[in-house]
Design an enzyme around this catalytic site. Structure first.
Site, PDB file in Angstrom:
ATOM      1  N   PRO A 149      37.601   2.132  36.885  1.00  0.00           N
ATOM      2  CG  PRO A 149      37.812   0.495  35.240  1.00  0.00           C
ATOM      3  CD  PRO A 149      38.519   1.690  35.843  1.00  0.00           C
ATOM      4  CG  ASN A 171      34.762  -4.183  39.389  1.00  0.00           C
ATOM      5  OD1 ASN A 171      35.121  -3.335  38.583  1.00  0.00           O
ATOM      6  ND2 ASN A 171      33.986  -5.189  39.056  1.00  0.00           N
ATOM      7  CB  CYS A 172      40.109  -2.065  38.322  1.00  0.00           C
ATOM      8  SG  CYS A 172      39.326  -2.731  36.855  1.00  0.00           S
ATOM      9  CG  LEU A 173      42.416  -5.459  42.948  1.00  0.00           C
ATOM     10  CD1 LEU A 173      43.193  -6.739  43.176  1.00  0.00           C
ATOM     11  CD2 LEU A 173      41.754  -5.002  44.225  1.00  0.00           C
TER      12      LEU A 173
END
Length: 111
Positions: free
Chosen positions: A107, A109-111
């Site tokens: 994903p 926008n996942c860190l």
């Protein structure tokens, strides 16, 4: 580039361990990726993985945690579409780990 060997096949992985090619995914690949994460896939895991693949087919992206929770609640009901259930299944990182096991890209926008 990292690789994963499943049976006689050697599959390319990106630097974060996600499949480099979506078409390489299969149930055996999912089980091998899960084993690398010290996770044994149950029926509850498979339900979410199949749902994630549907989401990807519909929207062409891997959902972050909030959209994953909303989509799961919409399709499977609130008892499965909540952060507690998904965190328990996927070791506290449901969007990242579930996407990896479903053979989807990380994903964005996942860190």
């Amino acid at each position: 580039m990292n690789t994963l060997t499943v049976g006689a096949r050697t599959l390319e992985l990106d630097k974060d361990g996600y499949l480099a090619h979506l078409d390489d995914w299969s149930a055996d690949v999912a089980n091998a990726l899960a084993a690398a994460e010290a996770l044994e896939l149950t029926e509850a895991h498979w339900e979410i993985l199949e749902l994630l693949r549907q989401f990807y087919a519909e929207f062409q992206l891997s959902p972050a945690t909030r959209p994953l929770i909303k989509y799961t609640a919409l399709k499977l009901g609130p008892e499965k579409g909540n952060s507690l259930h998904l965190n328990k299944l996927f070791n506290g990182t449901p969007a990242k780990l579930a996407a990896k096991l479903a053979g989807l890209p990380r994903p964005t926008n996942c860190l």
